[in-house]
Structure formats: C-alpha cells, structure tokens
Write a protein that holds these residues in place. Structure first.
Motif, PDB file in Angstrom:
ATOM      1  N   TYR A 129       0.837  -1.194   0.000  1.00 41.68           N
ATOM      2  CA  TYR A 129       0.000   0.000   0.000  1.00 41.68           C
ATOM      3  C   TYR A 129       0.873   1.246   0.000  1.00 41.68           C
ATOM      4  CZ  TYR A 129      -3.986  -2.958   0.842  1.00 41.68           C
ATOM      5  OH  TYR A 129      -4.963  -3.900   0.705  1.00 41.68           O
ATOM      6  N   PRO A 130       0.470   2.270  -0.746  1.00 42.41           N
ATOM      7  CA  PRO A 130       1.247   3.507  -0.808  1.00 42.41           C
ATOM      8  C   PRO A 130       0.884   4.437   0.341  1.00 42.41           C
ATOM      9  CG  PRO A 130      -0.611   3.675  -2.282  1.00 42.41           C
ATOM     10  CD  PRO A 130      -0.668   2.301  -1.657  1.00 42.41           C
ATOM     11  N   ALA A 131       1.147   3.996   1.572  1.00 42.20           N
ATOM     12  CA  ALA A 131       0.710   4.765   2.734  1.00 42.20           C
ATOM     13  C   ALA A 131       1.650   4.564   3.915  1.00 42.20           C
ATOM     14  CB  ALA A 131      -0.696   4.340   3.116  1.00 42.20           C
ATOM     15  N   PRO A 132       1.633   5.527   4.844  1.00 40.82           N
ATOM     16  CA  PRO A 132       2.497   5.425   6.019  1.00 40.82           C
ATOM     17  C   PRO A 132       1.912   4.580   7.149  1.00 40.82           C
ATOM     18  CG  PRO A 132       1.310   7.485   6.087  1.00 40.82           C
ATOM     19  CD  PRO A 132       0.937   6.808   4.783  1.00 40.82           C
ATOM     20  N   VAL A 133       0.687   4.089   6.969  1.00 42.99           N
ATOM     21  CA  VAL A 133       0.026   3.281   8.001  1.00 42.99           C
ATOM     22  C   VAL A 133      -0.634   2.072   7.336  1.00 42.99           C
ATOM     23  CG1 VAL A 133      -0.429   5.296   9.477  1.00 42.99           C
ATOM     24  CG2 VAL A 133      -2.176   4.534   7.856  1.00 42.99           C
ATOM     25  N   ALA A 134      -0.951   1.084   8.135  1.00 46.42           N
ATOM     26  CA  ALA A 134      -1.646  -0.099   7.616  1.00 46.42           C
ATOM     27  C   ALA A 134      -3.052   0.284   7.178  1.00 46.42           C
ATOM     28  CB  ALA A 134      -1.713  -1.170   8.697  1.00 46.42           C
ATOM     29  N   PRO A 135      -3.572  -0.330   6.135  1.00 46.97           N
ATOM     30  CA  PRO A 135      -4.907   0.030   5.644  1.00 46.97           C
ATOM     31  C   PRO A 135      -6.023  -0.249   6.659  1.00 46.97           C
ATOM     32  CG  PRO A 135      -4.073  -1.882   4.489  1.00 46.97           C
ATOM     33  CD  PRO A 135      -2.954  -1.376   5.340  1.00 46.97           C
ATOM     34  N   GLU A 136      -5.761  -1.101   7.642  1.00 46.03           N
ATOM     35  CA  GLU A 136      -6.761  -1.394   8.673  1.00 46.03           C
ATOM     36  C   GLU A 136      -6.863  -0.271   9.701  1.00 46.03           C
ATOM     37  OE1 GLU A 136      -4.082  -3.500   8.104  1.00 46.03           O
ATOM     38  OE2 GLU A 136      -5.121  -4.856   6.755  1.00 46.03           O
ATOM     39  N   LEU A 137      -5.944   0.675   9.672  1.00 36.79           N
ATOM     40  CA  LEU A 137      -5.893   1.859  10.527  1.00 36.79           C
ATOM     41  C   LEU A 137      -5.614   1.549  11.985  1.00 36.79           C
ATOM     42  CD1 LEU A 137      -8.797   3.980   9.000  1.00 36.79           C
ATOM     43  CD2 LEU A 137      -6.402   3.872   8.296  1.00 36.79           C
ATOM     44  N   LEU A 138      -6.448   0.755  12.629  1.00 39.12           N
ATOM     45  CA  LEU A 138      -6.245   0.409  14.036  1.00 39.12           C
ATOM     46  C   LEU A 138      -6.301  -1.108  14.196  1.00 39.12           C
ATOM     47  CD1 LEU A 138      -8.623   2.955  15.854  1.00 39.12           C
ATOM     48  CD2 LEU A 138      -6.145   3.161  15.481  1.00 39.12           C
ATOM     49  N   ASN A 139      -5.399  -1.629  14.971  1.00 43.97           N
ATOM     50  CA  ASN A 139      -5.389  -3.062  15.249  1.00 43.97           C
ATOM     51  C   ASN A 139      -5.978  -3.270  16.645  1.00 43.97           C
ATOM     52  OD1 ASN A 139      -4.928  -5.780  15.321  1.00 43.97           O
ATOM     53  ND2 ASN A 139      -2.718  -5.614  15.582  1.00 43.97           N
ATOM     54  N   ILE A 140      -7.299  -3.445  16.684  1.00 39.01           N
ATOM     55  CA  ILE A 140      -8.001  -3.649  17.956  1.00 39.01           C
ATOM     56  C   ILE A 140      -8.920  -4.860  17.810  1.00 39.01           C
ATOM     57  CG2 ILE A 140      -7.875  -1.219  18.646  1.00 39.01           C
ATOM     58  CD1 ILE A 140     -10.823  -0.942  17.748  1.00 39.01           C
ATOM     59  N   PRO A 141      -9.285  -5.512  18.913  1.00 41.01           N
ATOM     60  CA  PRO A 141     -10.125  -6.706  18.819  1.00 41.01           C
ATOM     61  C   PRO A 141     -11.587  -6.406  18.472  1.00 41.01           C
ATOM     62  CG  PRO A 141      -9.609  -6.242  21.102  1.00 41.01           C
ATOM     63  CD  PRO A 141      -8.806  -5.282  20.274  1.00 41.01           C
ATOM     64  N   CYS A 142     -12.060  -5.198  18.793  1.00 38.76           N
ATOM     65  CA  CYS A 142     -13.440  -4.822  18.479  1.00 38.76           C
ATOM     66  C   CYS A 142     -13.656  -3.369  18.867  1.00 38.76           C
ATOM     67  CB  CYS A 142     -14.441  -5.705  19.219  1.00 38.76           C
ATOM     68  SG  CYS A 142     -14.379  -5.563  21.015  1.00 38.76           S
ATOM     69  N   VAL A 143     -14.707  -2.781  18.336  1.00 40.10           N
ATOM     70  CA  VAL A 143     -15.121  -1.445  18.785  1.00 40.10           C
ATOM     71  C   VAL A 143     -15.967  -1.600  20.038  1.00 40.10           C
ATOM     72  CG1 VAL A 143     -16.493   0.607  18.222  1.00 40.10           C
ATOM     73  CG2 VAL A 143     -14.995  -0.413  16.497  1.00 40.10           C
ATOM     74  N   TYR A 144     -16.872  -2.565  19.991  1.00 46.71           N
ATOM     75  CA  TYR A 144     -17.680  -2.900  21.159  1.00 46.71           C
ATOM     76  C   TYR A 144     -17.940  -4.403  21.156  1.00 46.71           C
ATOM     77  CZ  TYR A 144     -21.460  -2.341  17.701  1.00 46.71           C
ATOM     78  OH  TYR A 144     -22.245  -2.419  16.575  1.00 46.71           O
ATOM     79  N   SER A 145     -18.348  -4.916  22.296  1.00 46.27           N
ATOM     80  CA  SER A 145     -18.530  -6.361  22.448  1.00 46.27           C
ATOM     81  C   SER A 145     -19.845  -6.840  21.842  1.00 46.27           C
ATOM     82  CB  SER A 145     -18.506  -6.733  23.936  1.00 46.27           C
ATOM     83  OG  SER A 145     -19.671  -6.225  24.560  1.00 46.27           O
TER      84      SER A 145
END
Length: 160
Positions: free
Chosen positions: A78-94
């Motif tokens: 990817y031509p970007a300074p960050v991963a395309p997933e933006l954040l590596n978290i298990p979930c926003v909410y349960s």
C-alpha cells in the motif's frame, strides 16, 4: 431516551475511547506525500466487523477508481504510512453490548445505527487531524454502498 438513542450513545462512547488512537493515524495519512497516481483515499466500513475489529479500511485509488499499489522487490504494498486497517483492535464494542439491543427486537439494525455514528465520528476526527488541508479526495462509506460521505466537503455524494 429510546433504544436507538441509547445504542447510538453507547457506540459513540466506544468510538470516543479510540480518539487518541485514530487521530495520529489520520494525521499521518493527511500529511503523507502519495505517489502521483493516487487520487483519493476511500475509507470503507465493513459493517459486520464492529464486534470483531476496527471496521474501517483505507483503499488508495487511482484516477480510474482502481486500487493502487506500489511494488517493492516485486511485492505489492500500500502507498501509505500506516496499515490500511488503521487500528489493530479486537473490536469497537462487544457482542454482548450489541445483543442487549437485538435480543428484544429482531428488527433492530445495530450495523445501520453504528455505521451512521461511526461516519459522524470519523469525519470529526478527520477534520481534527487536519483533513481540510488534504490535497486529494477522501470519502467514507459502508462497503458496497451507492453513496459515500466526502470528508473534505462534509457532504454525501453518489459513488460515481
């Protein structure tokens, strides 16, 4: 407060807990010097992913609306300074948070409500990170939606 308002308020609180994580990521994307072939960043929301990961992914698009990659040692990146997933978290909410609203009402659409809240929140974070100075196009929308939200003009538009 009705069930929809309560759910939306809860989603907003969960998203706000990510403010300090997402703003630096967006600031890097905004400040980055992209290859001239990149004409836009299309952020897509994968609506069934709120309980599994951060549901937004960045796609770097060229002028023909095709995803653009750079090649390093023959490998597409990817031509970007960050991963395309933006954040590596298990979930926003349960799943339990979501189930509390869906168990009593089969027609309650958590993804629709969560997506609307996420677009509003993401747009605010984009602007806070300096998005008005971004030199390319930038939009956010649910995956495969016919409409997308323009992060520069803060307006909805068709996906033409």
């Amino acid at each position: 407060m009705n069930k929809e308002q309560e759910f939306r308020a809860g989603v907003r609180l969960y998203l706000e807990s990510l403010d300090q994580d997402i703003e630096p990521v967006l600031a890097k994307l905004i400040a980055y010097q992209y290859p001239q072939e990149v004409g836009s960043i299309d952020f897509e929301i994968f609506v069934d992913a709120f309980t599994q990961e951060f549901p937004v992914r960045a796609f770097f698009m060229d002028s023909s609306n095709s995803e653009f990659f750079i090649y390093v040692d023959g490998k597409a990146e990817y031509p970007a300074p960050v991963a395309p997933e933006l954040l590596n978290i298990p979930c926003v909410y349960s799943e339990e948070f979501e189930e509390a609203f869906t168990e009593s009402d089969e027609e309650f659409d958590p993804w629709h409500h969560a997506t609307e809240v996420l677009i509003e929140w993401f747009s605010e974070k984009w602007l806070n990170a300096g998005g008005t100075s971004f030199g390319l196009k930038a939009t956010i929308s649910p995956h495969n939606s016919p409409h997308k939200f323009n992060l520069i003009t803060s307006e909805w538009q068709s996906r033409c």
